[in-house]
Design a protein around this motif. Structure first.
Motif, PDB file in Angstrom:
ATOM      1  N   TYR A  51       0.856  -1.201   0.000  1.00 51.80           N
ATOM      2  CA  TYR A  51       0.000   0.000   0.000  1.00 51.80           C
ATOM      3  C   TYR A  51       0.887   1.245   0.000  1.00 51.80           C
ATOM      4  N   TYR A 200      -4.352  -3.233  -3.029  1.00 52.72           N
ATOM      5  CA  TYR A 200      -5.652  -3.580  -2.437  1.00 52.72           C
ATOM      6  C   TYR A 200      -5.783  -5.087  -2.189  1.00 52.72           C
ATOM      7  N   SER A 278     -12.291   2.900  -5.701  1.00 57.60           N
ATOM      8  CA  SER A 278     -11.202   3.848  -5.485  1.00 57.60           C
ATOM      9  C   SER A 278     -10.721   4.321  -6.854  1.00 57.60           C
TER      10      SER A 278
HETATM   11  N1  TRP Z   1      -8.836   6.118   0.319  1.00 63.83           N
HETATM   12  C1  TRP Z   1      -8.327   4.777   0.344  1.00 63.83           C
HETATM   13  C2  TRP Z   1      -8.068   4.304  -1.080  1.00 63.83           C
HETATM   14  O1  TRP Z   1      -8.876   4.499  -1.922  1.00 63.83           O
HETATM   15  C3  TRP Z   1      -9.290   3.864   1.040  1.00 63.83           C
HETATM   16  C4  TRP Z   1      -8.898   2.409   1.074  1.00 63.83           C
HETATM   17  C5  TRP Z   1      -7.672   1.867   1.037  1.00 63.83           C
HETATM   18  C6  TRP Z   1      -9.758   1.314   1.152  1.00 63.83           C
HETATM   19  N2  TRP Z   1      -7.738   0.492   1.101  1.00 63.83           N
HETATM   20  C7  TRP Z   1      -8.988   0.145   1.183  1.00 63.83           C
HETATM   21  C8  TRP Z   1     -11.142   1.229   1.204  1.00 63.83           C
HETATM   22  C9  TRP Z   1      -9.605  -1.086   1.249  1.00 63.83           C
HETATM   23  C10 TRP Z   1     -11.727  -0.001   1.286  1.00 63.83           C
HETATM   24  C11 TRP Z   1     -10.977  -1.171   1.322  1.00 63.83           C
HETATM   25  O2  TRP Z   1      -7.023   3.756  -1.354  1.00 63.83           O
END
Ligand code: TRP
Length: 769
Positions: A51, A200, A278
């Motif tokens: 991430y 993700y 996202s």
């Molecule tokens: N703002 C973050 C994004 O879009 C939110 C997020 C990161 C997120 N990981 C996630 C939302 C996993 C739901 C599930 O990256």
């Protein structure tokens, strides 16, 4: 610390789950991902090696914070979705170093917010920190007091809003900022799918646990019984839409029961529920899109167009300055001209297929000759936009076009001017109105006219009046069964079924709500003032009663069983000999068909029944073991949003009508099947509250507590009392300009020329759970 009292409502969570699971694709509102456990998991996501977003943004903030503060100038730093406020520290350092500062973190998760505030007070002892525990929508209206401010929205959270929500959101930010305020956005940029998908789908499975936690939360707060092991986390990049989609996939069939609203949902094995999107962004379109809402780019981490390759271009920071918007009055005048012109175009299209003879004859005592409506439209426009209404009506046309001096039944004896003269008058009046708009008189001629002309109220009044007469014209035309009427604007004759409602009755839990409105710009006097009404639990039909359901009432001798009818209803039935809705015909082979705008055809069993009197609606409801809703019940089911603790302007929200939201505005000359137009559902899940058919209610037309007539008693007040029944929600023939959740219509209980149907309510006891 300010805590929004609606924060923790289990009922709004339950309703949001129902709305999401009824939808296709099924979805769950991402805001509920962030309970205490969810926030803790999210913090762990931001530390995962895959991430990259948080680290990339943190680097940009570390390098850019001083430049951002310099470009933004002094003021309060407000942060939406602040979480642990970690990356904000670079900004706070820069803010504190440059002079006096204050910080307002806004966060849905109260515990995360409390922890962040405590840590920040320790780190910045002299910095005032004022936390706000609320959702974005609830927080935004409270923020203007913080100006001068920089509103920060980091972590690419703007990308988590959908196609419709993101522009609406930027608009609402623009609305609450003052010129000179700043809006700082951090956004993830479009890049290779593999890097995006890894972010993700971290190897440690933290993101998967985050998705699953939503179901753990439902089990705890909504008493559902979902095995978290049955939920698989699925996340992938859709390169056409440039967004990551995150789903919860059912590993085996799931039965989700939500006891608070007496609903259950069956999710098939392999079926996916969308939990988050996202979006990924491109720098030039971010700038262009946000600038459309009255912003100018003030700073960014690099000059657009000088991208240095993928690695340096992972993430973007954008600081926008709110600029003053053009004078509201000029905008309002332009909008008024456009609205009046659009409305007139429809009136003329509507009468184009009719001959002068069609226009001049009175075909039914219930209606005026159409030419009278046309003359009355011009007269009303002149009265409210061009004349001082307090001088007594003088010219002879006033008497002709005054609905009270000349009631409908007598309008055939009038010596109406020729159709050509009436058309000319429509045009002349409109030219003078346009001239007045271009050069408004400096002083209105009276106190009343001053009120009428304020904020464009008079133009809205006149446009809505003409729009309402358009529905009256269609009623008059529909009464002429000999006229095959096909106006150009009505397009397709019928609408497809979008969705079949899984249940017939929806629970509207008891409690108070706000009925009516204080809006003066669009609402009529009879919709005001807003006032609290307390209601016990009730169940209301998800859709209006259909032809098929109504046929069962007819077949069960509904029209001949005295005990089903009110006393007045039975006298009406006896006197008229009615045995079916207006325009219904028996077929020689048995069964029924109907004449719709001059065409005889089969009845669609799934379409709402139309052209019934209040008496018929009342008898049906009794037969079905229910009753007609009171106006208050109807309006609560249509407009109240318990999650926000406020009424929506329309069942679906505050955004203007579009074709997919309700069968309104004369695009189809008949109702859509029950269950169509799913996007128009209310917070409680009711469908077709606006459009399709006006719905008879149990209520007499009367003023709300504190009613004040405006602009004249003759608009509503003289109709108050126990004579007229209220209809709600508009029909397919109602223009969108007049269809609000608070709009009230009224007519005598025996009338059937209206495009009216109804839905029923039931007391909770009569329903088995
Ligand atoms: N703002 C973050 C994004 O879009 C939110 C997020 C990161 C997120 N990981 C996630 C939302 C996993 C739901 C599930 O990256």
């Amino acid at each position: 610390m300010h805590v929004d009292p609606l924060q923790q409502s289990a009922l709004s969570f339950a309703l949001s789950v129902a709305t999401g699971l009824d939808g296709r694709p099924r979805r769950l509102d991402a805001r509920y991902l962030y309970d205490a456990a969810g926030s803790a998991l999210f913090d762990r996501i931001t530390a995962q090696p895959e991430y990259y977003l948080t680290r990339a943004e943190d680097r940009l903030l570390a390098a850019g914070a001083r430049a951002i503060r310099q470009a933004a100038g002094p003021g309060t730093l407000v942060e939406l979705g602040s979480g642990a406020s970690q990356k904000t520290e670079h900004l706070l350092d820069a803010w504190c170093a440059a002079g006096p500062a204050a910080y307002v973190p806004v966060e849905v998760d109260l515990h995360a917010l409390e922890r962040a505030c405590t840590a920040l007070r320790r780190r910045y002892p002299s910095l005032p920190v004022e936390g706000l525990a609320a959702s974005y929508e609830r927080a935004l209206p409270l923020l203007p007091a913080a100006s001068p401010m920089t509103l920060a929205f980091l972590g690419s959270s703007l990308g988590n809003l959908g196609w419709h929500e993101a522009p609406d959101f930027v608009q609402s930010v623009a609305d609450i900022l003052s010129p000179g305020d700043h809006f700082l956005i951090g956004l993830d940029l479009v890049k290779k799918p593999a890097a995006l998908e890894a972010a993700y789908n971290d190897a440690a499975g933290v993101t998967a646990a985050f998705t699953r936690n939503l179901f753990v939360r439902m089990n705890r707060e909504l008493l559902t019984d979902i095995s978290p092991g049955a939920i698989a986390h699925v996340a992938f990049y859709d390169s056409d839409r440039e967004r990551i989609e995150i789903y919860a996939e059912a590993r085996h069939e799931l039965l989700i029961r939500v006891p608070a609203i007496a609903r259950e949902f069956r999710i098939a094995r392999g079926e996916r529920i969308l939990t988050e999107i996202s979006h990924k962004f491109r720098r030039p379109s971010v700038v262009a899109t946000v600038e459309r809402f009255g912003f100018r780019l003030a700073w960014t981490d690099q000059t657009p167009g000088t991208g240095r390759g993928d690695a340096e271009n992972e993430f973007g920071l954008f600081l926008f300055r709110k600029i003053p918007t053009p004078v509201r009055a000029a905008q309002a005048a332009r909008a008024a001209v456009a609205l009046l012109a659009e409305t007139r175009a429809r009136t003329l299209e509507m009468v184009a297929p009719l001959t002068d003879e069609d226009l001049q004859r009175q075909h039914s005592r219930l209606m005026s000759p159409i030419a009278w409506d046309l003359g009355h439209i011009a007269h009303f426009e002149e009265l409210w936009l061009l004349r001082d209404s307090e001088t007594a009506a003088t010219d002879e046309q006033d008497a002709v076009y005054d609905p009270l001096t000349t009631p409908r039944a007598r309008r055939d004896q009038l010596a109406l001017p020729s159709v050509a003269t009436i058309r000319q008058r429509l045009l002349d009046v409109r030219r003078r109105v346009e001239a007045r708009l271009a050069a408004p008189p400096s002083k209105p001629s009276s106190a009343l006219m001053q009120k009428v002309m304020q904020d464009g109220i008079g133009f809205n009044l006149v446009a809505q009046h003409e729009a309402q007469h358009q529905e009256t014209l269609l009623q008059a035309i529909a009464l002429r069964e000999d006229l095959d009427y096909r106006p150009p604007f009505a397009g397709e004759p019928s609408m497809p079924v979008g969705f079949r409602p899984p249940i017939e009755s929806l629970l509207v839990p008891g409690g108070s709500f706000v009925m009516g409105t204080d809006d003066r710009r669009w609402a009529y006097d009879n919709e005001r003032p807003a006032h609290r009404v307390d209601l016990p639990d009730f169940h209301i039909d998800a859709c209006p009663v259909t032809n098929g359901q109504y046929l069962a009432f007819i077949d069960d001798s509904g029209y001949t069983r005295r005990e089903l009818w009110s006393e007045a209803g039975w006298s009406w039935r006896q006197a008229t000999g009615a045995r079916a809705p207006a325009h219904w015909r028996t077929r020689s082979a048995g069964g029924w068909e109907a004449v719709v705008f001059g065409r005889l055809g089969p009845l669609h069993p799934d379409c709402p029944v139309v052209h019934v009197s209040w008496y018929e609606a009342d008898a049906y409801a009794r037969w079905a073991g229910g009753r007609l809703p009171s106006e208050a019940e109807w309006e609560k089911a249509a407009a109240w949003d318990p999650a926000q603790g406020r009424a929506r302007r329309y069942p679906w929200g505050d955004e203007a009508w579009q074709a997919g939201r309700a069968n309104l505005d004369q695009r189809h000359l008949e109702p859509a099947p029950a269950g169509a137009v799913l996007a128009g559902r209310s917070a409680y899940g009711c469908l077709q509250m606006l459009g399709d058919v006006w719905e008879w209610t149990a209520s007499w037309f009367d003023g709300y507590p504190g009613f004040q007539s405006f602009p004249y008693r003759e608009y509503s007040e003289i109709f108050f009392g126990k004579q007229y029944r209220v209809l709600r929600g508009g029909s397919f023939a109602t223009r969108a300009t007049v269809a609000r959740a608070t709009t009230r219509n009224w007519d005598l209980p025996e009338r059937r020329q209206i495009f009216a149907g109804f839905r029923c309510v039931r007391a909770p006891a009569t329903l088995s759970r």
